[in-house]
Design an enzyme around this catalytic site. Structure first.
Site, PDB file in Angstrom:
ATOM      1  N   SER A   1       0.997  -1.161  -0.035  1.00 47.83           N
ATOM      2  CA  SER A   1       0.081  -0.034  -0.151  1.00 47.83           C
ATOM      3  C   SER A   1       0.837   1.140  -0.021  1.00 47.83           C
ATOM      4  O   SER A   1       2.027   1.096   0.420  1.00 47.83           O
ATOM      5  CB  SER A   1      -0.879   0.013   1.269  1.00 47.83           C
ATOM      6  OG  SER A   1      -1.825  -1.027   1.176  1.00 47.83           O
TER       7      SER A   1
HETATM    8  N1  SAH Z   1      -0.507  -4.066   3.883  1.00 47.76           N
HETATM    9  C1  SAH Z   1      -0.051  -4.838   2.912  1.00 47.76           C
HETATM   10  C2  SAH Z   1      -0.894  -4.998   1.559  1.00 47.76           C
HETATM   11  C3  SAH Z   1      -1.015  -6.050   0.877  1.00 47.76           C
HETATM   12  S1  SAH Z   1      -2.397  -5.963  -0.257  1.00 47.76           S
HETATM   13  C4  SAH Z   1       1.310  -4.430   2.205  1.00 47.76           C
HETATM   14  O1  SAH Z   1       1.350  -3.091   2.822  1.00 47.76           O
HETATM   15  O2  SAH Z   1       2.222  -5.127   1.693  1.00 47.76           O
HETATM   16  C5  SAH Z   1      -3.564  -6.859   0.316  1.00 47.76           C
HETATM   17  C6  SAH Z   1      -3.376  -8.492   0.686  1.00 47.76           C
HETATM   18  O3  SAH Z   1      -4.443  -8.900   1.264  1.00 47.76           O
HETATM   19  C7  SAH Z   1      -2.937  -9.270  -0.362  1.00 47.76           C
HETATM   20  O4  SAH Z   1      -1.696  -9.699  -0.225  1.00 47.76           O
HETATM   21  C8  SAH Z   1      -3.858 -10.360  -0.485  1.00 47.76           C
HETATM   22  O5  SAH Z   1      -3.574 -11.401  -0.885  1.00 47.76           O
HETATM   23  C9  SAH Z   1      -4.571 -10.401   0.934  1.00 47.76           C
HETATM   24  N2  SAH Z   1      -5.766 -10.957   1.063  1.00 47.76           N
HETATM   25  C10 SAH Z   1      -7.056 -10.729   0.478  1.00 47.76           C
HETATM   26  N3  SAH Z   1      -8.072 -11.410   0.835  1.00 47.76           N
HETATM   27  C11 SAH Z   1      -7.527 -12.048   2.095  1.00 47.76           C
HETATM   28  C12 SAH Z   1      -8.175 -12.664   3.109  1.00 47.76           C
HETATM   29  N4  SAH Z   1      -9.636 -13.133   2.981  1.00 47.76           N
HETATM   30  N5  SAH Z   1      -7.275 -12.998   4.222  1.00 47.76           N
HETATM   31  C13 SAH Z   1      -6.098 -12.741   4.120  1.00 47.76           C
HETATM   32  N6  SAH Z   1      -5.601 -11.836   3.290  1.00 47.76           N
HETATM   33  C14 SAH Z   1      -6.175 -11.592   2.317  1.00 47.76           C
END
Ligand code: SAH
Length: 213
Positions: A52
């Site tokens: 993000s």
């Molecule tokens: N805060 C993270 C953002 C990653 S993007 C960073 O800064 O790197 C969001 C993430 O949510 C993705 O990796 C995706 O695989 C995960 N995601 C989506 N649905 C999910 C769920 N039901 N449970 C756990 N993770 C999930």
């Protein structure tokens, strides 16, 4: 990056600014993109997911109102960057990531930075992590069609849940839910765009439909 968060975006919480200063964002992005790690944007990581934008990480963290006494659940650990930021402020962080490779890599990165108060597990975060509940704060880093009920159930009274909610997979409103004795209070904190929250109380893995409840 931290000057921009404070001066341009109005992030005020000193603990959040200090955590953003302390965590090396370049350690969480692919090597080819490390030169852009402190820019004002989200960046791609593996498995079609994103790390993000720094402002979103800081803003969501500020909305959680956490401190050293807080037990925090994070849904969507991705690279583990947000996990590391939370761990600098909170007492204990439990993080869930649905993609196994990302969960393992995030855990390894966090340990290699000497952070020991955060655990990353591969699991559907829309179901929460009941074994460690109740939480003071829950943060969801992916956008869902509605507020996942198990997450509200796993919050303490007075606890905060910050989650992007939208009628489509493409755009959301950043929502803060505060759990009260009587139910929940909901506040809207502006438009945002996250990758989809996929799971039992999120979108289905097949494009178009919300999951079965
Ligand atoms: N805060 C993270 C953002 C990653 S993007 C960073 O800064 O790197 C969001 C993430 O949510 C993705 O990796 C995706 O695989 C995960 N995601 C989506 N649905 C999910 C769920 N039901 N449970 C756990 N993770 C999930």
């Amino acid at each position: 990056m931290v000057v921009r968060l404070r001066e341009h975006y109005g992030i005020r919480d000193p603990a959040v600014l200090e955590a953003m200063r302390a965590v090396p964002r370049h350690a969480f992005v692919p090597e080819a993109l490390q030169g852009r790690a402190y820019g004002d944007h989200a960046l791609p990581i593996s498995a079609n997911q994103t790390i993000s934008q720094p402002y979103i990480v800081a803003r969501m963290t500020e909305l959680l109102r956490i401190d050293r006494d807080s037990r925090v659940l994070e849904v969507g650990a991705g690279s583990g960057y947000q996990t590391a930021v939370l761990a600098k402020i909170a007492g204990q962080v439990y993080a869930l990531e649905r993609i196994g490779d990302l969960a393992r890599e995030a855990q390894t990165r966090i340990r290699s930075l000497g952070i020991y108060n955060a655990t990353v597990k591969c699991f559907d975060g829309t179901l929460g992590w009941a074994a460690n509940a109740p939480y003071d704060a829950i943060i969801v880093a992916a956008g869902g069609p509605n507020i996942p009920e198990p997450l509200v159930a796993q919050l303490k009274i007075g606890g905060r849940l910050v989650v992007p909610i939208g009628a489509t997979r493409e755009s959301q409103t950043l929502v803060r839910v505060i759990k009260t004795e009587k139910g929940i209070e909901r506040e809207d904190h502006g438009a945002c765009a996250f990758v989809p929250l996929i799971g039992h109380h999120g979108w289905s893995a097949h494009v178009g439909k919300p999951s079965e409840k």
